[in-house]
Design an enzyme around this catalytic site. Structure first.
Site, PDB file in Angstrom:
ATOM      1  N   ARG A  59       2.053  18.309  11.992  1.00  0.00           N
ATOM      2  CA  ARG A  59       3.169  17.338  11.473  1.00  0.00           C
ATOM      3  C   ARG A  59       3.057  15.858  12.483  1.00  0.00           C
ATOM      4  O   ARG A  59       4.212  15.219  12.493  1.00  0.00           O
ATOM      5  CB  ARG A  59       4.415  18.094  11.522  1.00  0.00           C
ATOM      6  CG  ARG A  59       4.642  19.142  10.604  1.00  0.00           C
ATOM      7  CD  ARG A  59       6.100  19.399  10.338  1.00  0.00           C
ATOM      8  NE  ARG A  59       6.100  20.553   9.432  1.00  0.00           N
ATOM      9  CZ  ARG A  59       6.107  21.628   9.599  1.00  0.00           C
ATOM     10  NH1 ARG A  59       6.038  22.185  11.235  1.00  0.00           N
ATOM     11  NH2 ARG A  59       6.281  22.635   8.976  1.00  0.00           N
TER      12      ARG A  59
ATOM     13  N   ARG B 142       5.281  -8.438   6.025  1.00  0.00           N
ATOM     14  CA  ARG B 142       3.835  -7.832   6.195  1.00  0.00           C
ATOM     15  C   ARG B 142       3.155  -8.068   4.886  1.00  0.00           C
ATOM     16  O   ARG B 142       1.691  -8.199   5.395  1.00  0.00           O
ATOM     17  CB  ARG B 142       4.227  -6.561   6.468  1.00  0.00           C
ATOM     18  CG  ARG B 142       2.826  -5.633   6.907  1.00  0.00           C
ATOM     19  CD  ARG B 142       2.844  -4.514   7.519  1.00  0.00           C
ATOM     20  NE  ARG B 142       1.728  -3.997   7.820  1.00  0.00           N
ATOM     21  CZ  ARG B 142       1.234  -2.805   8.662  1.00  0.00           C
ATOM     22  NH1 ARG B 142       2.334  -2.279   9.151  1.00  0.00           N
ATOM     23  NH2 ARG B 142      -0.082  -2.368   8.774  1.00  0.00           N
TER      24      ARG B 142
ATOM     25  N   LYS C   9      -1.185   1.282   9.637  1.00  0.00           N
ATOM     26  CA  LYS C   9      -1.448   1.857   8.107  1.00  0.00           C
ATOM     27  C   LYS C   9      -2.477   2.742   8.246  1.00  0.00           C
ATOM     28  O   LYS C   9      -3.823   2.597   8.773  1.00  0.00           O
ATOM     29  CB  LYS C   9      -2.003   0.749   7.146  1.00  0.00           C
ATOM     30  CG  LYS C   9      -0.637  -0.002   6.682  1.00  0.00           C
ATOM     31  CD  LYS C   9      -1.108  -0.934   5.693  1.00  0.00           C
ATOM     32  CE  LYS C   9       0.060  -1.916   4.965  1.00  0.00           C
ATOM     33  NZ  LYS C   9      -0.448  -2.884   4.163  1.00  0.00           N
TER      34      LYS C   9
ATOM     35  N   GLU D 136     -11.446 -12.051   7.718  1.00  0.00           N
ATOM     36  CA  GLU D 136      -9.980 -11.325   8.140  1.00  0.00           C
ATOM     37  C   GLU D 136      -9.361 -12.348   9.118  1.00  0.00           C
ATOM     38  O   GLU D 136      -8.288 -12.723   9.388  1.00  0.00           O
ATOM     39  CB  GLU D 136      -9.808  -9.946   8.748  1.00  0.00           C
ATOM     40  CG  GLU D 136     -10.136  -8.990   7.647  1.00  0.00           C
ATOM     41  CD  GLU D 136      -9.174  -8.628   6.533  1.00  0.00           C
ATOM     42  OE1 GLU D 136      -7.923  -9.343   6.759  1.00  0.00           O
ATOM     43  OE2 GLU D 136      -9.080  -7.734   5.691  1.00  0.00           O
TER      44      GLU D 136
ATOM     45  N   LYS E 261      -1.085 -10.472  14.030  1.00  0.00           N
ATOM     46  CA  LYS E 261      -0.682  -9.196  13.437  1.00  0.00           C
ATOM     47  C   LYS E 261       0.538  -8.492  13.930  1.00  0.00           C
ATOM     48  O   LYS E 261       1.313  -8.052  13.134  1.00  0.00           O
ATOM     49  CB  LYS E 261      -1.837  -8.466  13.155  1.00  0.00           C
ATOM     50  CG  LYS E 261      -1.512  -6.997  12.430  1.00  0.00           C
ATOM     51  CD  LYS E 261      -2.571  -6.567  11.838  1.00  0.00           C
ATOM     52  CE  LYS E 261      -2.029  -5.465  10.804  1.00  0.00           C
ATOM     53  NZ  LYS E 261      -3.205  -4.766  10.018  1.00  0.00           N
TER      54      LYS E 261
ATOM     55  N   HIS F  10      -5.908 -10.809  -0.892  1.00  0.00           N
ATOM     56  CA  HIS F  10      -6.381  -9.472  -1.299  1.00  0.00           C
ATOM     57  C   HIS F  10      -5.885  -9.094  -2.596  1.00  0.00           C
ATOM     58  O   HIS F  10      -6.611  -8.039  -3.152  1.00  0.00           O
ATOM     59  CB  HIS F  10      -5.651  -8.490  -0.285  1.00  0.00           C
ATOM     60  CG  HIS F  10      -5.918  -8.369   1.157  1.00  0.00           C
ATOM     61  ND1 HIS F  10      -5.899  -9.443   1.810  1.00  0.00           N
ATOM     62  CD2 HIS F  10      -6.530  -7.271   1.678  1.00  0.00           C
ATOM     63  CE1 HIS F  10      -6.703  -9.219   3.030  1.00  0.00           C
ATOM     64  NE2 HIS F  10      -6.997  -8.001   3.035  1.00  0.00           N
TER      65      HIS F  10
ATOM     66  N   HIS G 291     -15.676  -5.862   2.105  1.00  0.00           N
ATOM     67  CA  HIS G 291     -14.274  -6.091   1.815  1.00  0.00           C
ATOM     68  C   HIS G 291     -14.028  -7.430   2.483  1.00  0.00           C
ATOM     69  O   HIS G 291     -13.115  -8.234   1.833  1.00  0.00           O
ATOM     70  CB  HIS G 291     -13.479  -4.976   2.658  1.00  0.00           C
ATOM     71  CG  HIS G 291     -11.860  -5.326   2.700  1.00  0.00           C
ATOM     72  ND1 HIS G 291     -11.319  -5.151   1.731  1.00  0.00           N
ATOM     73  CD2 HIS G 291     -11.135  -5.641   3.680  1.00  0.00           C
ATOM     74  CE1 HIS G 291      -9.871  -5.381   1.853  1.00  0.00           C
ATOM     75  NE2 HIS G 291      -9.906  -6.059   3.318  1.00  0.00           N
TER      76      HIS G 291
ATOM     77  N   ASN H 231      -1.653  -9.670   3.348  1.00  0.00           N
ATOM     78  CA  ASN H 231      -2.460  -9.553   1.959  1.00  0.00           C
ATOM     79  C   ASN H 231      -2.845 -10.869   1.612  1.00  0.00           C
ATOM     80  O   ASN H 231      -3.457 -10.799   0.197  1.00  0.00           O
ATOM     81  CB  ASN H 231      -1.819  -8.701   1.098  1.00  0.00           C
ATOM     82  CG  ASN H 231      -1.369  -7.293   1.733  1.00  0.00           C
ATOM     83  OD1 ASN H 231      -1.997  -6.891   2.411  1.00  0.00           O
ATOM     84  ND2 ASN H 231      -0.214  -7.080   1.265  1.00  0.00           N
TER      85      ASN H 231
ATOM     86  N   HIS I 176      -9.108  -7.358  -3.867  1.00  0.00           N
ATOM     87  CA  HIS I 176      -9.241  -5.849  -4.816  1.00  0.00           C
ATOM     88  C   HIS I 176      -9.906  -5.795  -5.889  1.00  0.00           C
ATOM     89  O   HIS I 176     -10.290  -4.969  -6.093  1.00  0.00           O
ATOM     90  CB  HIS I 176      -7.729  -5.318  -4.452  1.00  0.00           C
ATOM     91  CG  HIS I 176      -7.499  -4.892  -3.100  1.00  0.00           C
ATOM     92  ND1 HIS I 176      -5.931  -4.866  -2.859  1.00  0.00           N
ATOM     93  CD2 HIS I 176      -8.066  -4.736  -2.055  1.00  0.00           C
ATOM     94  CE1 HIS I 176      -5.966  -4.441  -1.348  1.00  0.00           C
ATOM     95  NE2 HIS I 176      -7.263  -4.652  -0.837  1.00  0.00           N
TER      96      HIS I 176
ATOM     97  N   GLU J  19       6.107  -2.917   5.297  1.00  0.00           N
ATOM     98  CA  GLU J  19       5.897  -3.884   4.280  1.00  0.00           C
ATOM     99  C   GLU J  19       7.017  -3.825   3.311  1.00  0.00           C
ATOM    100  O   GLU J  19       6.640  -3.798   1.978  1.00  0.00           O
ATOM    101  CB  GLU J  19       4.583  -3.658   3.460  1.00  0.00           C
ATOM    102  CG  GLU J  19       3.931  -4.701   2.922  1.00  0.00           C
ATOM    103  CD  GLU J  19       2.468  -4.538   2.552  1.00  0.00           C
ATOM    104  OE1 GLU J  19       1.774  -4.233   3.407  1.00  0.00           O
ATOM    105  OE2 GLU J  19       2.168  -4.764   1.570  1.00  0.00           O
TER     106      GLU J  19
HETATM  107  N1  GLY Z   1      -4.224  -4.953   6.130  1.00  0.00           N
HETATM  108  C1  GLY Z   1      -2.940  -5.333   6.124  1.00  0.00           C
HETATM  109  C2  GLY Z   1      -1.772  -4.693   6.896  1.00  0.00           C
HETATM  110  O1  GLY Z   1      -2.069  -4.043   7.686  1.00  0.00           O
HETATM  111  O2  GLY Z   1      -0.670  -4.620   6.529  1.00  0.00           O
END
Ligand code: GLY
Length: 369
Positions: free
Chosen positions: A121, A241, A143, A185, A227, A248, A266, A245, A252, A237
């Site tokens: 957990r 946040r 993430k 990035e 960031k 993106h 990517h 993107n 994608h 997000e």
């Molecule tokens: N890679 C985008 C984020 O971490 O929100």
């Protein structure tokens, strides 16, 4: 050179991102304050293990290290290797108070972070990102996850690391193409929120790509600072946040169209996606004609892909690409969400962009191929 520290201030889940040379060789000192017993379990991949696992073992000094190297590549980021990793951590008797280390790029960081999120957990983990892309983006912000047959990153959890060690020296072993993909990035940060950083990149990125360690450290630090501030405002997000993107939604769709293969990495898709997002913003009357030209000129000067014509092989038509965009998990209530820009360094979230304008943009971009 000194080591920089960027604090990600998330209250009880706050942590430091340490950025600089030689961090692998001092990993023991860095990690020791987190340990309840002098033992760590490392998840890595076979390529990174060959380059850096022995260096980490030496850097950990008298901290006992056990390690599992998974196959390198995006296909590792699914249930089979994930369950292998979790079962291995349990077989290694990793306990609630122990630390898991993710040593690798985005695939390993995401998979190991998710394993740490669900193991007993939730156990703590340390990110040691070994690619430019993972140093400036995926290792920071919590993430974690794996891919599903239904799409990328659809299974996962928010689980913040307890420490990130971004060792600038490890970037020296990155193939040039991977370095430049990660640079996609870095450019994104300048474009989304810091025009002065983009100016700096226009002047200094060639030296950075050629190996200038000071320039690399500054670029990673500035990216991580940006960031961190965004993640602090919006950890899960709900709003801001999504700015991360930028590029993106296009990326994608292009990654999906090229099958997540070496045809398009990517970060290369992010660079092309940023150029298209600026072109879309210009078509929507949001920014000047100069802005998309400037973005593309910089990417080209860096030897990077900036248009659909730079992707080898066939691509679907505009409607096919639009359909792939509609599958993106960032779609809300069936509406395409784009990050658009009023200029370099001034991006915002737009939740209802006219589909015909996007189709026209894609048709024109495809006709340039
Ligand atoms: N890679 C985008 C984020 O971490 O929100």
């Amino acid at each position: 050179m000194t080591i920089d520290t960027v604090r990600v201030d998330l209250g009880a889940r706050a942590y430091d991102v340490r950025i600089g040379p030689g961090l692998l060789s001092r990993a023991g000192q860095e990690i020791a304050p987190l340990l309840k017993r002098r033992r760590v379990a490392v998840l890595t991949d076979e390529t990174v293990a060959g380059r850096h696992l022995e260096g980490l073992r030496q850097g950990l000094g008298d901290i006992e290290m056990t390690a599992l190297a998974l196959p390198a590549g995006e296909s590792t980021k699914g249930w089979p290797q994930f369950s292998r990793a979790v079962d291995w951590l349990l077989a290694e008797k990793v306990e609630r108070r122990d630390i898991v280390i993710a040593l690798g790029g985005g695939v390993i960081g995401d998979l190991a972070g998710f394993a740490a999120a669900v193991l007993r957990r939730g156990v703590r983990f340390v990110q040691i990102p070994t690619t430019l892309l993972s140093q400036v983006d995926s290792s920071v912000g919590g993430k974690t996850g794996i891919n599903s047959v239904h799409g990328k990153n659809l299974i996962g959890a928010f689980h913040q690391p307890s420490l990130v060690l971004a060792d600038i020296d490890v970037l020296n072993t990155l193939p040039a193409r991977d370095f430049l993909a990660g640079y996609g990035e870095v450019v994104k940060y300048g474009l989304l929120g810091d025009a002065a950083f983009f100016d700096w990149l226009e002047t200094n990125a060639p030296a950075m790509a050629a190996g200038d360690a000071g320039a690399r450290q500054y670029a990673v630090r500035r990216s991580v600072e940006m960031k961190a501030r965004i993640v602090e405002r919006d950890e899960t997000e709900e709003g801001d946040r999504a700015l991360l993107n930028l590029g993106h939604t296009f990326c994608h769709a292009l990654e999906s169209a090229t099958g997540y293969t070496g045809r398009l990495l990517h970060g290369e898709g992010v660079a092309i996606g940023c150029a298209l997002a600026f072109e879309l913003s210009q078509r929507l009357g949001l920014c000047s004609q100069e802005a998309p030209s400037r973005v593309c000129a910089h990417l080209k000067a860096m030897g990077m892909k900036c248009d659909l014509s730079d992707i080898p092989g066939d691509l679907p038509g505009a409607d096919g690409l639009l359909a792939l965009m509609a599958q993106d998990k960032k779609v809300v209530d069936g509406k395409l969400r784009f990050i658009l820009a009023r200029g370099v360094g001034d991006a915002f979230v737009a939740s209802d962009v006219d589909t015909d304008t996007v189709r026209g943009l894609l048709e024109d971009a495809l006709s340039r191929r």
